[in-house]
Motif scaffolding. Structure first.
Motif, PDB file in Angstrom:
ATOM      1  N   LEU A  98       0.840  -1.200   0.000  1.00  0.00           N
ATOM      2  CA  LEU A  98       0.000   0.000   0.000  1.00  0.00           C
ATOM      3  C   LEU A  98       0.877   1.254   0.000  1.00  0.00           C
ATOM      4  CD1 LEU A  98      -2.743   1.477   0.350  1.00  0.00           C
ATOM      5  CD2 LEU A  98      -2.400   1.239   2.832  1.00  0.00           C
ATOM      6  N   LEU A  99       0.525   2.176  -0.886  1.00  0.00           N
ATOM      7  CA  LEU A  99       1.114   3.519  -0.866  1.00  0.00           C
ATOM      8  C   LEU A  99      -0.055   4.495  -0.754  1.00  0.00           C
ATOM      9  CD1 LEU A  99       3.386   5.567  -1.073  1.00  0.00           C
ATOM     10  CD2 LEU A  99       3.197   5.450  -3.571  1.00  0.00           C
ATOM     11  N   ALA A 100      -0.232   5.092   0.426  1.00  0.00           N
ATOM     12  CA  ALA A 100      -1.310   6.045   0.683  1.00  0.00           C
ATOM     13  C   ALA A 100      -0.710   7.434   0.862  1.00  0.00           C
ATOM     14  CB  ALA A 100      -2.097   5.639   1.928  1.00  0.00           C
ATOM     15  N   ILE A 101      -1.200   8.409   0.101  1.00  0.00           N
ATOM     16  CA  ILE A 101      -0.640   9.757   0.113  1.00  0.00           C
ATOM     17  C   ILE A 101      -1.747  10.742   0.450  1.00  0.00           C
ATOM     18  CG2 ILE A 101       0.536  11.522  -1.241  1.00  0.00           C
ATOM     19  CD1 ILE A 101       1.607   9.241  -3.032  1.00  0.00           C
ATOM     20  N   ALA A 102      -1.571  11.481   1.547  1.00  0.00           N
ATOM     21  CA  ALA A 102      -2.496  12.560   1.927  1.00  0.00           C
ATOM     22  C   ALA A 102      -1.927  13.864   1.397  1.00  0.00           C
ATOM     23  CB  ALA A 102      -2.677  12.608   3.443  1.00  0.00           C
ATOM     24  N   THR A 103      -2.428  14.322   0.273  1.00  0.00           N
ATOM     25  CA  THR A 103      -1.826  15.467  -0.416  1.00  0.00           C
ATOM     26  C   THR A 103      -2.050  16.763   0.339  1.00  0.00           C
ATOM     27  OG1 THR A 103      -3.834  15.758  -1.730  1.00  0.00           O
ATOM     28  CG2 THR A 103      -2.122  14.328  -2.640  1.00  0.00           C
ATOM     29  N   GLY A 104      -3.170  16.877   1.056  1.00  0.00           N
ATOM     30  CA  GLY A 104      -3.457  18.121   1.750  1.00  0.00           C
ATOM     31  C   GLY A 104      -2.620  18.296   3.006  1.00  0.00           C
ATOM     32  N   GLU A 105      -2.537  17.256   3.826  1.00  0.00           N
ATOM     33  CA  GLU A 105      -1.771  17.382   5.071  1.00  0.00           C
ATOM     34  C   GLU A 105      -0.324  16.938   4.912  1.00  0.00           C
ATOM     35  OE1 GLU A 105      -2.675  13.128   7.290  1.00  0.00           O
ATOM     36  OE2 GLU A 105      -3.909  14.867   7.767  1.00  0.00           O
ATOM     37  N   ARG A 106       0.055  16.587   3.622  1.00  0.00           N
ATOM     38  CA  ARG A 106       1.425  16.240   3.264  1.00  0.00           C
ATOM     39  C   ARG A 106       1.957  15.151   4.195  1.00  0.00           C
ATOM     40  NH1 ARG A 106       3.034  19.454  -0.570  1.00  0.00           N
ATOM     41  NH2 ARG A 106       5.210  18.767  -0.434  1.00  0.00           N
ATOM     42  N   SER A 107       1.274  14.016   4.130  1.00  0.00           N
ATOM     43  CA  SER A 107       1.669  12.852   4.917  1.00  0.00           C
ATOM     44  C   SER A 107       1.444  11.623   4.053  1.00  0.00           C
ATOM     45  CB  SER A 107       0.844  12.785   6.203  1.00  0.00           C
ATOM     46  OG  SER A 107       1.220  11.660   6.968  1.00  0.00           O
ATOM     47  N   PHE A 108       2.197  10.552   4.317  1.00  0.00           N
ATOM     48  CA  PHE A 108       2.047   9.352   3.489  1.00  0.00           C
ATOM     49  C   PHE A 108       2.344   8.108   4.324  1.00  0.00           C
ATOM     50  CE2 PHE A 108       6.575   9.815   3.472  1.00  0.00           C
ATOM     51  CZ  PHE A 108       7.107   8.559   3.192  1.00  0.00           C
ATOM     52  N   ALA A 109       1.892   6.962   3.779  1.00  0.00           N
ATOM     53  CA  ALA A 109       2.169   5.654   4.386  1.00  0.00           C
ATOM     54  C   ALA A 109       2.592   4.703   3.279  1.00  0.00           C
ATOM     55  CB  ALA A 109       0.937   5.122   5.110  1.00  0.00           C
ATOM     56  N   PHE A 110       3.649   3.924   3.550  1.00  0.00           N
ATOM     57  CA  PHE A 110       4.173   2.960   2.589  1.00  0.00           C
ATOM     58  C   PHE A 110       4.292   1.627   3.327  1.00  0.00           C
ATOM     59  CE2 PHE A 110       7.940   1.513  -0.144  1.00  0.00           C
ATOM     60  CZ  PHE A 110       7.100   1.020  -1.126  1.00  0.00           C
ATOM     61  N   VAL A 111       3.466   0.652   2.964  1.00  0.00           N
ATOM     62  CA  VAL A 111       3.358  -0.603   3.709  1.00  0.00           C
ATOM     63  C   VAL A 111       3.705  -1.759   2.776  1.00  0.00           C
ATOM     64  CG1 VAL A 111       1.900  -2.034   5.163  1.00  0.00           C
ATOM     65  CG2 VAL A 111       1.492   0.422   5.031  1.00  0.00           C
ATOM     66  N   VAL A 112       4.685  -2.566   3.175  1.00  0.00           N
ATOM     67  CA  VAL A 112       5.126  -3.717   2.392  1.00  0.00           C
ATOM     68  C   VAL A 112       5.341  -4.884   3.346  1.00  0.00           C
ATOM     69  CG1 VAL A 112       6.856  -4.623   0.794  1.00  0.00           C
ATOM     70  CG2 VAL A 112       6.255  -2.192   0.732  1.00  0.00           C
TER      71      VAL A 112
END
Length: 682
Positions: A98-112
């Motif tokens: 999973l690559l989840a990107i919160a463009t407004g609050e400039r935060s992300f998660a990368f799960v492998v």
């Protein structure tokens, strides 16, 4: 005094947070249905295609399924919590990333999952640092996803190839043997499958095509083959029947061939519908297996009924043709039967006169006119036979009335025979009725008493029908007591008929009573089970409410509603009450499963990984139980002193509650449930 002060501070904090909340719509965790989800609307059409191509290429090379999602923010949960909930909702497995990107609050998660990278998190960290974060800092949203996909593909490919060159040569013989064995197995399975399919289709042709219950166990392949065959057979039968109908109309006339014409029209209509459904099945739009089964069953049953009706009418016309062919012999046989019955008339008249000397006219009322009626039937039969011989002399195309003449003679002779037999057996029938009448009266009285006992109950099933049958039986008994000696045969007939009807109603009432008792037992058991399960899961949630989420509570609330509905309908509709109680049990079981999952997830978060409970300085396991049970509220909200859980969890301060779940660094990594979680601000 501390508690009011704390509540006031808490209220102020909550009001400040609400007033400062952004206007943009929050993005809660979601179930991902496509590999690229752009809820934030940051990708152009071409960029979305490029990201999709990169994701597809990654899967083709490595088998890794990378899910990419763009949102405005993580709903105030923090990147890790949002990612975990989304994974859970999306039913991710070990081969899902999973690559989840919160463009407004400039935060992300990368799960492998570590299994994708050989059990190490190094590859995940390298891809995050070198490909994902640099692109995100430049607002290159598509580049971040493409970089993640390409980085995982390159790292996976290089990792899997190392150390394989030396053993490749030695593996060739094994691979060849395995390939040959696989080919042989494939061939054997293919031959076996074809034979099994032939046997199944042959068995399908032996079932009743008009019975959907017999078609239900058949496979889709068997149903499809059967539908194709039966449509062809019925089409051929319709074509043949249309030709036969033309001949039959000329042979028997339009009135006698009306049933055959109706059967042909019905078969043609059913065949047209079958062809329409067949066309729908064969077009380019696929149907679900259930839809396909329903449509094939409809084709088979409608065609089967049409074919059966055609066969019935064809057999009827074959019988008519045989009757025309054998008409001379049949008329001769009817003439012989007429002579024999005519010879019985005078002896039967003498028998009837003797009966009048033994019994009253009332007792013989049913046979008094039989001699005259028999003579009339014989006269009509003689005229019909004569008319038949006249028609037999005509040409073949003018003999359609011959069938009616033969049938009329047959019917008249049959009735004359019955009338004379009744006179011959009247004496023995009356004597037998006289002897059996007392036992018949005793038997019907037992039924009357049983009906009276049942009717005293306010909730007797079929009370109106039972009362009517009881009253009819009482009336029959009264008539038999008055006229039993003068008309024993009539009295016996009325009593036995009323007794049979009363017994039938009593059997229905008894079956209904047994069914009601059975339903009552089933309802008691269903209510007991539902109440036990609802109480158990309610107690479970109540004692662990600090860790139970909304899903389990929602299932429990619906279970309670179903249980209340079951209680409300217990007296008026037991069947629906049972359904509601069983529904409550099912929902309670689901709530228990969800609650168990929530508790296990909370325990893993508290005990394992950075930020988990260490048992030092926090009161140990007793405090953990208090938190899970919802007793310690201040610590969960970040307002307590000396009981904060401390440490970072998933890149953020877990002790600050869900609203403080954002990481404090530019990119951290953590583990939960064996998966590599990395992310942060960019």
């Amino acid at each position: 005094m501390r508690l009011p002060r704390f509540l006031g501070m808490l209220l102020a904090v909550l009001m400040t947070a609400l007033l400062a909340a952004p206007a943009a719509l929050a993005e809660p965790p979601m179930r991902l249905n496509t590999y690229v989800t752009d809820s934030a609307g940051v990708l152009s059409g071409s960029q979305r295609s490029e990201v999709g191509d990169a994701v597809d290429t990654l899967f083709d090379k490595t088998g890794i399924k990378l899910w990419v999602v763009y949102v405005e923010d993580f709903d105030g949960m923090g990147w890790m919590s949002w990612a975990q909930q989304t994974e859970k909702l999306s039913d991710f497995g070990n081969d899902d990333a999973l690559l989840a990107i919160a463009t407004g609050e400039r935060s992300f998660a990368f799960v492998v999952d570590p299994s994708m990278t050989g059990g190490s998190s190094t590859l995940t960290d390298n891809v995050r640092r070198s490909r994902v974060e640099p692109a995100l800092r430049k607002d290159d949203w598509a580049g971040a996803a493409i970089g993640a996909a390409e980085g995982l593909a390159q790292g996976k490919g290089s990792g899997s190839s190392s150390g394989s060159g030396g053993s490749a040569a030695s593996m060739w013989p094994v691979l060849v043997v395995l390939a040959l064995a696989g080919l042989a197995l494939w061939g054997w399975l293919r031959i076996r499958g074809r034979k099994r399919r032939r046997d199944e289709i042959a068995a399908a042709k032996r079932v009743d095509p008009t019975d959907p219950a017999q078609l239900a166990p058949l496979s889709l392949d068997a149903l499809d083959a059967l539908a194709r065959d039966i449509v062809v057979d019925v089409d051929n039968a319709v074509r043949t029947s249309e030709h036969e109908l033309e001949l039959a109309v000329g042979e028997f006339g339009p009135e006698r061939t009306a049933p055959f014409r109706a059967a042909v029209e019905n078969a043609r209509s059913a065949l047209s519908q079958a062809f329409t459904v067949r066309q729908t099945l064969d077009d380019s739009i696929p149907e679900t297996p259930l839809q396909r089964r329903e449509m094939l069953t409809r084709v088979i049953t409608s065609a089967g009924r049409a074919d059966r009706e055609l066969e019935t009418q064809t057999a009827a016309f074959e019988e008519l043709r045989n009757l025309l062919i054998n008409a001379p012999d049949r008329l001769d046989a009817l003439t012989r039967e007429l002579v024999a019955l005519t010879a019985r008339v005078e002896p039967a008249k003498a028998v009837l006169q003797g009966l009048h000397e033994q019994f009253s006219d009332t007792a013989l009322a049913s046979v008094t006119g039989n001699i005259g009626e028999a003579r009339d039937r014989l006269t009509f039969a003689d005229a019909s036979i004569t008319r038949g011989r006249e028609l037999l002399a005509r040409p073949a195309g003018d003999q359609s009335e011959l069938i009616d003449a033969i049938h009329s003679a047959e019917g008249a002779l049959g009735q004359a025979d019955t009338l004379l037999d009744a006179v011959d057996s009247a004496a023995s029938d009356i004597k037998r009725a006289t002897a059996a009448l007392p036992e018949a009266l005793a038997d019907i009285q037992r039924g009357i008493d049983a009906a009276g006992t049942l009717l005293t109950s306010a909730d007797a099933p079929s009370a109106a029908e039972l009362r009517a049958a009881r009253d009819a039986a009482v009336a029959a008994v009264q008539v038999a007591q008055r006229a039993g000696e003068s008309d024993p045969l009539g009295a016996f007939g009325r009593v036995t008929a009323a007794d049979a009807d009363l017994d039938r109603v009593l059997a229905v009432v008894d079956a209904a009573r047994q069914e009601a008792e059975k339903q009552a037992r089933m309802l008691d058991q269903a209510l007991f089970t539902a109440e036990s399960r609802v109480k158990a899961v309610s107690d479970f949630i109540d004692t662990r409410r600090g860790s139970i989420g909304p899903e389990a509570r929602t299932r429990l609330a619906e279970a309670v509603r179903q249980l209340e509905a079951a209680r409300a309908k217990r007296a008026t509709n037991p069947a629906e009450a049972i359904a509601h109680a069983n529904g409550a049990s099912t929902l309670a079981a689901q709530a228990q499963t969800l609650a168990n999952d929530d508790v296990r997830a909370s325990q893993r978060q508290m005990y394992g990984g950075p930020g988990g409970f260490s048992g030092r300085g926090t009161g140990g396991g007793s405090d953990i139980g208090s938190v899970l049970g919802g007793i310690i509220i201040g610590s969960m909200m970040g307002g307590g002193r000396g009981r904060g859980y401390g440490g970072s969890w998933g890149g953020g301060s877990w002790g600050g509650g869900r609203s403080a779940g954002r990481p404090s660094s530019y990119g951290g990594a953590s583990r939960s449930s064996g998966r590599n979680y990395s992310g942060g601000r960019f």
